[in-house]
Design a protein around this motif. Structure first.
Motif, PDB file in Angstrom:
ATOM      1  N   LEU A   1       0.819  -1.201   0.000  1.00 36.37           N
ATOM      2  CA  LEU A   1       0.000   0.000   0.000  1.00 36.37           C
ATOM      3  C   LEU A   1       0.862   1.264   0.000  1.00 36.37           C
ATOM      4  CD1 LEU A   1      -2.836  -1.120   2.441  1.00 36.37           C
ATOM      5  CD2 LEU A   1      -2.989  -0.839  -0.036  1.00 36.37           C
ATOM      6  N   ARG A   2       1.984   1.214   0.726  1.00 35.25           N
ATOM      7  CA  ARG A   2       2.898   2.354   0.707  1.00 35.25           C
ATOM      8  C   ARG A   2       3.489   2.552  -0.687  1.00 35.25           C
ATOM      9  NH1 ARG A   2       8.155   2.187   0.865  1.00 35.25           N
ATOM     10  NH2 ARG A   2       8.199   0.063   1.734  1.00 35.25           N
ATOM     11  N   LEU A   3       3.949   1.470  -1.318  1.00 39.50           N
ATOM     12  CA  LEU A   3       4.539   1.560  -2.652  1.00 39.50           C
ATOM     13  C   LEU A   3       3.501   1.975  -3.697  1.00 39.50           C
ATOM     14  CD1 LEU A   3       6.774  -1.625  -2.468  1.00 39.50           C
ATOM     15  CD2 LEU A   3       7.611   0.734  -2.741  1.00 39.50           C
ATOM     16  N   ARG A   4       2.289   1.508  -3.520  1.00 38.15           N
ATOM     17  CA  ARG A   4       1.223   1.890  -4.441  1.00 38.15           C
ATOM     18  C   ARG A   4       1.025   3.401  -4.443  1.00 38.15           C
ATOM     19  NH1 ARG A   4      -3.976   0.133  -6.565  1.00 38.15           N
ATOM     20  NH2 ARG A   4      -5.539   1.748  -6.165  1.00 38.15           N
ATOM     21  N   LYS A   5       1.026   4.005  -3.249  1.00 39.34           N
ATOM     22  CA  LYS A   5       0.862   5.449  -3.161  1.00 39.34           C
ATOM     23  C   LYS A   5       2.093   6.188  -3.669  1.00 39.34           C
ATOM     24  CE  LYS A   5      -2.498   5.628   0.613  1.00 39.34           C
ATOM     25  NZ  LYS A   5      -2.788   6.069   1.991  1.00 39.34           N
ATOM     26  N   GLU A   6       3.266   5.731  -3.250  1.00 39.10           N
ATOM     27  CA  GLU A   6       4.496   6.416  -3.644  1.00 39.10           C
ATOM     28  C   GLU A   6       4.675   6.452  -5.157  1.00 39.10           C
ATOM     29  OE1 GLU A   6       7.186   5.290   0.318  1.00 39.10           O
ATOM     30  OE2 GLU A   6       7.643   4.399  -1.636  1.00 39.10           O
ATOM     31  N   ASN A   7       4.217   5.400  -5.829  1.00 41.37           N
ATOM     32  CA  ASN A   7       4.407   5.304  -7.279  1.00 41.37           C
ATOM     33  C   ASN A   7       3.165   5.702  -8.078  1.00 41.37           C
ATOM     34  OD1 ASN A   7       7.220   3.904  -7.795  1.00 41.37           O
ATOM     35  ND2 ASN A   7       6.315   2.894  -6.007  1.00 41.37           N
TER      36      ASN A   7
ATOM     37  N   GLY B   1      -2.483   3.727  -8.513  1.00 41.40           N
ATOM     38  CA  GLY B   1      -3.923   3.841  -8.672  1.00 41.40           C
ATOM     39  C   GLY B   1      -4.324   4.805  -9.767  1.00 41.40           C
ATOM     40  N   ASP B   2      -3.494   5.811 -10.017  1.00 35.46           N
ATOM     41  CA  ASP B   2      -3.780   6.806 -11.050  1.00 35.46           C
ATOM     42  C   ASP B   2      -2.996   6.541 -12.334  1.00 35.46           C
ATOM     43  OD1 ASP B   2      -5.585   8.541  -9.631  1.00 35.46           O
ATOM     44  OD2 ASP B   2      -3.882   9.151  -8.400  1.00 35.46           O
ATOM     45  N   GLY B   3      -2.351   5.393 -12.409  1.00 38.12           N
ATOM     46  CA  GLY B   3      -1.492   5.117 -13.541  1.00 38.12           C
ATOM     47  C   GLY B   3      -2.219   4.535 -14.733  1.00 38.12           C
ATOM     48  N   ALA B   4      -1.429   3.921 -15.618  1.00 37.37           N
ATOM     49  CA  ALA B   4      -1.962   3.287 -16.824  1.00 37.37           C
ATOM     50  C   ALA B   4      -1.257   1.954 -17.004  1.00 37.37           C
ATOM     51  CB  ALA B   4      -1.742   4.169 -18.048  1.00 37.37           C
ATOM     52  N   LEU B   5      -2.006   0.948 -17.369  1.00 35.39           N
ATOM     53  CA  LEU B   5      -1.457  -0.396 -17.540  1.00 35.39           C
ATOM     54  C   LEU B   5      -0.888  -0.567 -18.942  1.00 35.39           C
ATOM     55  CD1 LEU B   5      -2.955  -3.733 -16.355  1.00 35.39           C
ATOM     56  CD2 LEU B   5      -2.413  -3.472 -18.772  1.00 35.39           C
ATOM     57  N   GLN B   6       0.325  -1.076 -19.022  1.00 38.29           N
ATOM     58  CA  GLN B   6       0.981  -1.401 -20.284  1.00 38.29           C
ATOM     59  C   GLN B   6       1.332  -2.879 -20.244  1.00 38.29           C
ATOM     60  OE1 GLN B   6       1.974   1.103 -22.618  1.00 38.29           O
ATOM     61  NE2 GLN B   6       2.893  -0.301 -24.091  1.00 38.29           N
ATOM     62  N   TRP B   7       0.689  -3.673 -21.118  1.00 37.66           N
ATOM     63  CA  TRP B   7       0.993  -5.102 -21.133  1.00 37.66           C
ATOM     64  C   TRP B   7       2.429  -5.345 -21.563  1.00 37.66           C
ATOM     65  CZ3 TRP B   7      -2.135  -8.008 -18.562  1.00 37.66           C
ATOM     66  CH2 TRP B   7      -3.503  -7.725 -18.508  1.00 37.66           C
ATOM     67  N   ALA B   8       3.080  -6.309 -20.938  1.00 37.48           N
ATOM     68  CA  ALA B   8       4.469  -6.642 -21.264  1.00 37.48           C
ATOM     69  C   ALA B   8       4.568  -7.129 -22.699  1.00 37.48           C
ATOM     70  CB  ALA B   8       4.989  -7.711 -20.310  1.00 37.48           C
ATOM     71  N   ALA B   9       5.645  -6.731 -23.366  1.00 38.37           N
ATOM     72  CA  ALA B   9       5.856  -7.139 -24.755  1.00 38.37           C
ATOM     73  C   ALA B   9       6.006  -8.652 -24.861  1.00 38.37           C
ATOM     74  CB  ALA B   9       7.074  -6.428 -25.320  1.00 38.37           C
ATOM     75  N   GLU B  10       6.626  -9.255 -23.864  1.00 34.17           N
ATOM     76  CA  GLU B  10       6.751 -10.712 -23.821  1.00 34.17           C
ATOM     77  C   GLU B  10       5.887 -11.212 -22.669  1.00 34.17           C
ATOM     78  OE1 GLU B  10      10.766 -11.990 -23.628  1.00 34.17           O
ATOM     79  OE2 GLU B  10      11.373 -10.920 -25.454  1.00 34.17           O
ATOM     80  N   GLN B  11       4.826 -11.931 -23.019  1.00 30.27           N
ATOM     81  CA  GLN B  11       3.838 -12.358 -22.039  1.00 30.27           C
ATOM     82  C   GLN B  11       3.871 -13.880 -21.922  1.00 30.27           C
ATOM     83  OE1 GLN B  11       1.507 -11.449 -19.204  1.00 30.27           O
ATOM     84  NE2 GLN B  11       1.136  -9.827 -20.682  1.00 30.27           N
ATOM     85  N   PRO B  12       4.565 -14.429 -20.919  1.00 31.72           N
ATOM     86  CA  PRO B  12       4.553 -15.888 -20.755  1.00 31.72           C
ATOM     87  C   PRO B  12       3.122 -16.402 -20.618  1.00 31.72           C
ATOM     88  CG  PRO B  12       6.178 -14.863 -19.305  1.00 31.72           C
ATOM     89  CD  PRO B  12       5.364 -13.755 -19.881  1.00 31.72           C
ATOM     90  N   ASP B  13       2.857 -17.570 -21.174  1.00 26.65           N
ATOM     91  CA  ASP B  13       1.496 -18.111 -21.147  1.00 26.65           C
ATOM     92  C   ASP B  13       0.947 -18.247 -19.740  1.00 26.65           C
ATOM     93  OD1 ASP B  13       1.426 -18.241 -23.878  1.00 26.65           O
ATOM     94  OD2 ASP B  13       1.924 -20.377 -23.990  1.00 26.65           O
ATOM     95  N   THR B  14       1.823 -18.520 -18.802  1.00 23.94           N
ATOM     96  CA  THR B  14       1.388 -18.796 -17.429  1.00 23.94           C
ATOM     97  C   THR B  14       1.527 -17.588 -16.516  1.00 23.94           C
ATOM     98  OG1 THR B  14       3.583 -19.600 -16.821  1.00 23.94           O
ATOM     99  CG2 THR B  14       1.984 -21.228 -17.653  1.00 23.94           C
ATOM    100  N   ALA B  15       1.728 -16.405 -17.083  1.00 27.50           N
ATOM    101  CA  ALA B  15       1.964 -15.218 -16.262  1.00 27.50           C
ATOM    102  C   ALA B  15       1.029 -14.090 -16.654  1.00 27.50           C
ATOM    103  CB  ALA B  15       3.414 -14.762 -16.393  1.00 27.50           C
ATOM    104  N   VAL B  16       0.823 -13.181 -15.704  1.00 23.37           N
ATOM    105  CA  VAL B  16       0.205 -11.889 -15.964  1.00 23.37           C
ATOM    106  C   VAL B  16       1.309 -10.863 -15.768  1.00 23.37           C
ATOM    107  CG1 VAL B  16      -1.546 -10.222 -15.261  1.00 23.37           C
ATOM    108  CG2 VAL B  16      -2.054 -12.684 -15.185  1.00 23.37           C
TER     109      VAL B  16
END
Length: 599
Positions: free
Chosen positions: A527-533, A536-551
């Motif tokens: 929760l501290r890192l979420r606020k510091e960075n 909550g107000d950010g934007a999601l960028q999917w990883a260019a390499e997405q392992p089948d078993t990972a998010v």
């Protein structure tokens, strides 16, 4: 601007000016019966909550949401309200509420309260007056009374079923002793549904809103927000129709054709296209229920109610908000509740209900952000609440059809695996843009009490199903504060309204505080890192390499990888900020583990 930016110096109620704090807020749900008990009678209360609010401020949440504390006979744990403007004596008094609200403001915590508008208690003065009045009277017009079918009116007016099991109609005995009309209750018999075509009902709830807004609350969680309005004429449910059931939420199984591609960016509140129901929507595969197929649920008329309420909230300073408990599918229907002139948020039950599967979760996240963003709203993220199996237990079982509770005769969860997966899922959730909701005790890794004996169960689901459905008591057990104290610190007498399982002792808050690898400290750090960075107000960028078993995604300069597979995978280059479990000796991410990396 987030609430963290402005609440260092809390203002008096009604004077806060930080805009749209709810877009990124982390909200902690308090179930009053089970949080803290000041008077020792075995049931939690408002003074108990007040005494433990500093622990929540220390945890790092932005707001608290209180489940109902209103005057009630407690037939459904307070969701059967007899007086919407007072506190039930079991929880305290209005003065206790005001003291609690003042303490929350002092600590910089916003306050959200539950509103239960679909139905009242059968002990509400209005319903008691309706029972005394004649058919066709103004008193009965506030509820849904109807004549029965059949030669003598012996059959219910339609074939609707109660969410809690059995028919949704009960016949009354009239004042002269004869069998009379039937009244609708989509839940328990002691929870008669209001008739929301009645102007008295509409005005009553306008005044209820103002009563609590005037006391300084910051918002409302609206119970059964997809109920209230019924299709005109109350027609029969089609024999093959699927009906919304609160305890059976949609489960998304497969990645849809419209899922995000690697490298695609999705923000919390922006998307270009309006949501449409199509084959791109996540597939729903359990017995969950499409509410918009039922004449009892998700009728278009509910939206005019929420526009009316929104106008009232907008009269008050401080950006008051509403969040919908709406079990509806597909997501395009849910988006209607969070249009700019209605509610600010709706619970994301698609995410809560998703199985432990990387493709499923990627699809749900992508669809959630796009759908909410298309109407300018943030997505919300939630893994547990008072109506579902806690995720520390849910992720410890393999299921096809998610059960409504786990009992002692059911297959038991793998506790270690469940907690490991729960920690990983939580870190993934808290890194997503938007708002997050936590359920009391999840920061301790608490499981359900899955071995509770039948004689302790109080959920009307258990009673009305004849015990075939265990119900929700297992997730509502009083939480543990101190391992060696009576009732594990819930109170000083040792009394508890539901029994605490043995596992709660080692998970007590005092056993985890200050231990770097504990679940409590993981939540606090996240929760501290979420606020510091600013996640909550950010934007999601999917990883260019997405392992089948990972998010795998990035948000505001933080790379996030959740490994849902059975083999270790690589960790992105950068500084490891937090992980839900230790990395391998050679620096890989183990199965069932999530890591945040500063990229």
């Amino acid at each position: 601007m987030t609430s963290a930016d402005t609440l260092d110096q809390p203002a008096a109620a009604g004077t806060r000016t930080d805009p749209e704090w709810w877009r990124s807020a982390v909200v902690y749900q308090i179930y009053p019966r089970s949080f803290a008990d000041a008077d020792g009678n075995g049931v939690g209360d408002l003074p108990g909550i007040t005494s433990q609010l500093p622990a929540l401020a220390d945890l790092g949440v932005d707001a608290v949401w209180l489940s109902p504390f209103y005057t009630s006979p407690q037939a459904d744990a307070g969701y059967d309200v007899a007086d919407y403007r007072d506190v039930d004596p079991i929880f305290g008094t209005l003065a206790d509420f005001d003291a609690m609200a003042a303490k929350a403001r002092e600590l910089g915590l916003r306050l959200i309260v539950d509103l239960v508008p679909n139905h009242s208690s059968d002990e509400h003065p209005w319903f008691q007056a309706a029972l005394r009045a004649a058919p066709g009277s103004p008193e009965r017009a506030r509820y849904l009374f109807r004549d029965g079918r059949g030669p003598n009116g012996d059959e219910p007016p339609n074939n609707w079923r109660s969410v809690f099991g059995g028919p949704a109609w009960t016949r009354v005995t009239e004042a002269d002793g004869r069998p009379g009309q039937w009244y609708l209750h989509l839940f328990d018999t002691k929870q008669p549904d209001f008739d929301w075509t009645n102007e008295e009902v509409k005005e009553e709830f306008r005044q209820v809103l103002r009563f609590w807004l005037d006391r300084g609350v910051d918002g409302f969680r609206v119970d059964v927000a997809h109920g209230m309005v019924k299709q005109a004429g109350l027609p029969d449910e089609a024999e093959d129709a699927e009906t919304a059931v609160m305890a059976q939420a949609p489960v998304v199984e497969a990645e849809g054709a419209g899922a995000a591609q690697p490298g695609q960016q999705v923000t919390a509140s922006e998307a270009s296209a309006a949501p449409q129901a199509s084959s791109d929507e996540p597939a729903v595969t359990d017995r969950s229920l499409y509410s918009n197929y039922s004449p009892a649920w998700d009728q278009d008329g509910v939206h005019e109610i929420y526009r009316d309420w929104r106008r009232i909230l907008d009269e008050y300073p401080g950006d008051r908000m509403m969040v919908a408990e709406a079990w509806v599918s597909p997501l395009s229907r849910l988006a209607r509740y969070i249009r700019p002139d209605e509610m600010q948020q709706a619970f994301n039950f698609e995410f809560l209900s998703a199985r432990w599967d990387a493709k499923t979760l990627r699809t749900v996240i992508d669809a959630s952000l796009a759908t909410a963003g298309s109407v300018g709203a943030p997505s919300t993220w939630v893994l547990s609440n008072h109506d579902v199996i806690r995720h520390a237990s849910r992720f410890g079982i393999d299921y096809v059809d998610r059960p409504n509770g786990i009992g002692p005769d059911d297959p038991q969860p793998d506790a270690a695996r469940g907690l490991r997966r729960a920690r990983a899922a939580t870190l993934m959730m808290l890194a997503l843009p938007g708002s997050a909701y936590l359920y009391q005790g999840e920061e301790l890794g608490l499981p359900d009490n899955t071995t509770m004996a039948p004689e302790f169960r109080q959920d009307p689901v258990f009673r009305r199903s004849g015990g075939t459905e265990v119900g929700r008591d297992g997730c509502r057990v009083p939480i543990s504060w101190q391992a060696d104290a009576p009732a594990l610190g819930f109170n000083e007498t040792g009394k508890t309204w539901l029994p605490q399982p043995d596992s709660y002792r080692e998970l007590a808050r005092d056993q985890q505080a200050g231990k770097a690898d504990s679940t409590l400290e993981m939540y606090r750090a996240a929760l501290r890192l979420r606020k510091e960075n600013g996640l909550g107000d950010g934007a999601l960028q999917w990883a260019a390499e997405q392992p089948d078993t990972a998010v795998a995604f990035s948000n505001a300069g933080v790379g996030v990888v959740a490994n849902l597979g059975d083999a270790p995978i690589a960790v992105p280059a950068g500084e490891v900020l937090i992980s839900s479990g230790p990395l391998t000796d050679d620096g890989l991410l183990p199965p069932e583990t999530t890591v945040w990396v500063r990229t």
